[in-house]
Write an enzyme that holds these catalytic residues in place. Structure first.
Site, PDB file in Angstrom:
ATOM      1  N   MET A  89      11.633 -10.107  17.190  1.00 53.98           N
ATOM      2  CA  MET A  89      11.344  -9.143  18.155  1.00 53.98           C
ATOM      3  C   MET A  89      11.451  -9.770  19.567  1.00 53.98           C
ATOM      4  SD  MET A  89       7.768  -7.150  17.598  1.00 53.98           S
ATOM      5  CE  MET A  89       7.708  -5.593  17.644  1.00 53.98           C
ATOM      6  N   CYS A  90      11.913  -9.000  20.401  1.00 58.33           N
ATOM      7  CA  CYS A  90      12.138  -9.737  21.518  1.00 58.33           C
ATOM      8  C   CYS A  90      11.977  -8.637  22.755  1.00 58.33           C
ATOM      9  CB  CYS A  90      13.304 -10.556  21.840  1.00 58.33           C
ATOM     10  SG  CYS A  90      13.585 -11.310  23.475  1.00 58.33           S
ATOM     11  N   LEU A  91      10.985  -8.235  23.382  1.00 59.93           N
ATOM     12  CA  LEU A  91      10.847  -7.384  24.317  1.00 59.93           C
ATOM     13  C   LEU A  91       9.430  -7.450  25.136  1.00 59.93           C
ATOM     14  CD1 LEU A  91      10.311  -3.626  23.235  1.00 59.93           C
ATOM     15  CD2 LEU A  91       9.562  -5.680  22.044  1.00 59.93           C
ATOM     16  N   ARG A  95       9.918 -11.512  26.197  1.00 62.36           N
ATOM     17  CA  ARG A  95      11.066 -12.254  26.987  1.00 62.36           C
ATOM     18  C   ARG A  95      10.833 -13.527  27.504  1.00 62.36           C
ATOM     19  NH1 ARG A  95      13.852  -7.115  28.706  1.00 62.36           N
ATOM     20  NH2 ARG A  95      15.036  -6.710  26.536  1.00 62.36           N
TER      21      ARG A  95
ATOM     22  N   ALA B 539      17.974 -12.207  21.559  1.00 62.95           N
ATOM     23  CA  ALA B 539      16.852 -12.472  20.730  1.00 62.95           C
ATOM     24  C   ALA B 539      17.507 -13.528  19.638  1.00 62.95           C
ATOM     25  CB  ALA B 539      16.532 -11.154  19.981  1.00 62.95           C
TER      26      ALA B 539
END
Lengths: 153, 576
Positions: A89-91, A95, B539
């Site tokens: 999960m990268c937001l 970030r 990611a």
């Protein structure tokens, strides 16, 4: 990992315990404090209600200068969680270029919970799920519930 | 040179002893009434002495005479009695000759032929192996051509030696008999005599041979050709390499100039991780923390800060998408005014160190103030700046003084910077072309997922419309901002409100932190065409390495490439 970072993680753990978002439980291991296990219940007002999810939060050695890494160990049908064995999960504030040291794990946990209720389809890591979310909400909800039944019971 | 073709003609020319005609009277007889043979394929060159490229040895055909009797006996099997000998040709008139002989089995006899030919103005020697074969004679180094002298005969004679196939040799030998003196025995002999030889019965009708060793227009041998091609290639490659080096050098200097001028910040662009040298770090002021407000007001609630006294980082900040420093309104002056307020240092708006989250103790804690006026514990921030980054952890502004430049500008850095600049220009162009849409909120159509998305997000970033992460407005009130974060958020919020006109309404203040994050995201990613893919890759990289995907380009790229690619890159800088 420096002593300062360890101190900060300990401190954040304390704050998390004091102000735990509902439906969450943290497994904290003193020996390996850079890896947190989070047990989370799907929020009641979301399509993930009734599911139990296992998450991992890894603190990089440069923490707090680098963001913690969040990954879903339980498979979840969600536009912002990668649909592979990493479940990354990268937001938003996760970030690397958005992360600021004053951000805290508590806010990360809240962000995760909010995202389960309201997926952010414009910043998705899984474009196909995001498209479905935007265009065919019924199908998306059906799939999400299906996955909850299959993987998150 | 190797023979390309051998031609044998019948010619007629006047007797030079009776008539003082010039050689112009030499007439080639038409093939209809005389002998003519042209050989192109079945020729083997045995020796190339005395002939240069493109020349055509030619002369009257004759059979050299032998010395020893045993050889003469052997010769009789192959050579008719009255073939053309030297005696059958005009004497001492300087006519060039071409010797012709069968390749007898006895090396001694061949040596005698060669010796005899050497005594005449022989221009070439044509031999054939007796037999009935029409095949090409054996190659030059075949043992059948050996004379027991280790091949030295090939170099010992001042004329070239060619071999023709057996059957043609026999034919020519027969014709040499017919055209050796009186041609009455030859076919059409009387006709020839009446037409071409009316003046004197002693005029000559003889065979004439021409060896064509290749014309001047013919391509040089394959090796020369290859060498020329190779040389050309090397020259082109070298010139290209030199040119690319030159271009790259100019670009490096250009980039250095722009870095020194402060137009570009390498680290803010993610091009190169910079660190702060200790001497710069020590120039950053250390203060004793003094709370900005009255101590009684420094409460846990976090008092909203006055925007005007908050750190002026939006004004001098590096724009995340461009890496360009917007011209700061005299940052040095601002700094100077802060310095001119000793002994009491300027008040600080941050009550906690954002790194360790400990509160600063009024009048006790030493704090390090960065040029962007964010403060930290020296213990917390110094190691970070010395070893990790040159950007303020809070606002990502470079703390390096203007004009500082890394010692080495690499080609990779140049390439990255150019790429980012190009993308920025493209997105600016996009923005310009769709500028009319900014007024009404554009509808996101999924038929063009990314171009619209990127344009839209760029517009969003550019005009800094307040945007929410989440589509449902009711959530904005449902999510409370954490207490502790409120204080640091206040700084951010103040900054945002400074940059943003009075559009900030009541509902969005609670989500402003997220919204701010969001718009930053979009600014950052607007120049990446396929944002989703990009996000995904990032990611994955993040998880793969267990750390941020800020790969230091030099080490990162060099290590992954095979050696040949690295070599190529060294030869052609700028080559991908």
């Amino acid at each position: 990992m420096s002593a300062g970072a360890k101190k900060r993680i300990m401190r954040e753990y304390g704050e998390c315990m004091a102000d735990m978002p509902p439906g969450m439980k943290i497994n904290f291991d003193e020996k390996n404090m850079t890896e947190w296990e989070i047990h989370m219940d799907g929020p009641e007002d979301s399509m993930y209600a009734g599911g139990h999810f296992l998450l991992k939060i890894m603190f990089p050695s440069e923490y707090p200068f680098k963001p913690p890494v969040v990954s879903f160990k339980t498979k979840i049908y969600h536009p912002n969680v990668s649909n592979d064995d990493k479940g990354s999960m990268c937001l938003g504030l996760l970030r690397p270029d958005e992360w600021k040291p004053p951000n805290k794990v508590v806010s990360v946990l809240r962000l995760i919970q909010t995202l389960l209720t309201e997926p952010n389809a414009d910043d998705a890591i899984e474009p196909s799920i995001a498209n479905e979310y935007k265009e065919n909400r019924k199908e998306f909800e059906k799939n999400a519930k299906d996955w909850v039944k299959r993987y998150a019971k | 040179m190797a023979a390309q073709s051998i031609g044998v003609f019948t010619i007629a020319f006047p007797d030079p002893t009776t008539l003082s005609h010039s050689n112009n009277d030499l007439v080639t007889l038409p093939p209809t009434v005389s002998f003519r043979l042209s050989l192109e394929n079945n020729i083997r060159t045995l020796s190339t002495n005395g002939v240069s490229k493109g020349s055509t040895p030619h002369g009257l055909l004759y059979v050299p005479s032998l010395q020893s009797d045993d050889c003469k006996d052997i010769e009789k099997q192959h050579v008719p009695n009255n073939v053309t000998r030297v005696d059958d040709l005009p004497h001492n008139m300087g006519y060039s000759l071409v010797a012709f002989a069968p390749w007898l089995k006895q090396p001694k006899c061949i040596q005698q032929y060669l010796a005899s030919a050497r005594n005449q103005p022989t221009k070439a020697f044509i031999v054939y192996q007796p037999g009935n074969s029409t095949d090409v004679p054996p190659p030059m180094n075949d043992p059948s051509w050996g004379l027991g002298d280790g091949g030295s005969w090939k170099r010992a004679n001042p004329f070239p030696v060619y071999a023709i196939s057996s059957i043609y040799g026999a034919i020519v030998m027969k014709e040499l008999k017919l055209y050796s003196g009186n041609v009455t025995e030859a076919p059409y002999g009387n006709t020839l005599l009446s037409i071409y030889n009316p003046s004197s019965p002693t005029d000559y009708i003889r065979l004439w041979a021409t060896v064509n060793t290749g014309s001047g227009t013919e391509l040089p041998s394959l090796w020369v050709f290859l060498v020329i091609v190779l040389g050309l290639l090397i020259a082109i490659v070298g010139a290209t390499s030199f040119f690319m080096h030159l271009v790259q050098r100019r670009r490096r200097n250009d980039l250095r100039q722009r870095i020194v001028n402060g137009e570009v910040d390498l680290e803010a662009l993610g091009i190169k991780r910079l660190t702060v040298p200790r001497e710069y770090l020590e120039q950053m002021p250390l203060h004793t923390y003094v709370p900005r407000c009255e101590p009684s007001e420094v409460e846990k609630e976090g008092v909203p800060d006055d925007p005007r006294t908050s750190p002026p980082d939006t004004s001098s900040a590096v724009r995340a998408d461009t890496g360009l420093k917007t011209p700061a309104p005299l940052p040095s002056n601002a700094h100077a005014s802060a310095d001119m307020a000793p002994p009491a240092p300027s008040a600080f708006s941050q009550p906690t160190c954002p790194i360790c989250l400990d509160d600063f103790e009024p009048s006790a804690t030493q704090v390090r103030e960065l040029p962007c006026r964010h403060i930290f514990h020296p213990d917390c921030v110094d190691t970070f700046l010395l070893s990790n980054s040159s950007l303020c952890p809070m606002c990502k502004t470079s703390v390096l003084p203007a004009g500082s430049c890394p010692a080495k500008i690499t080609n990779v850095m140049v390439r990255r910077e150019r790429m980012i600049r190009r993308m920025r220009e493209r997105s600016t162009a996009n923005q310009g072309s769709t500028g009319g849409q900014t007024g009404h909120s554009p509808v996101f159509t999924s038929s063009h997922p990314w171009p619209l998305g990127s344009i839209r997000s760029h517009i969003g970033g550019a005009i800094r419309q307040p945007r929410r992460v989440f589509s449902a407005p009711e959530r904005s009130t449902a999510v409370p901002v954490p207490m502790e974060m409120g204080r640091v958020d206040d700084v951010n919020r103040a900054l945002d409100e400074e940059a943003r006109p009075a559009t900030a309404g009541a509902t969005q203040t609670s989500t402003i932190q997220q919204a701010d994050t969001r718009s930053h995201c979009e600014e950052e990613t607007a120049h990446i065409p396929n944002r989703r893919e990009w996000a995904r890759l990032r990611a994955l990289a993040l998880l793969g390495h267990g750390q941020a995907p800020f790969v230091d380009v030099e080490e990162g790229e060099a290590d992954r490439r095979p050696a040949w690619r690295r070599g190529l890159r060294r030869m052609f800088p700028g080559f991908r």
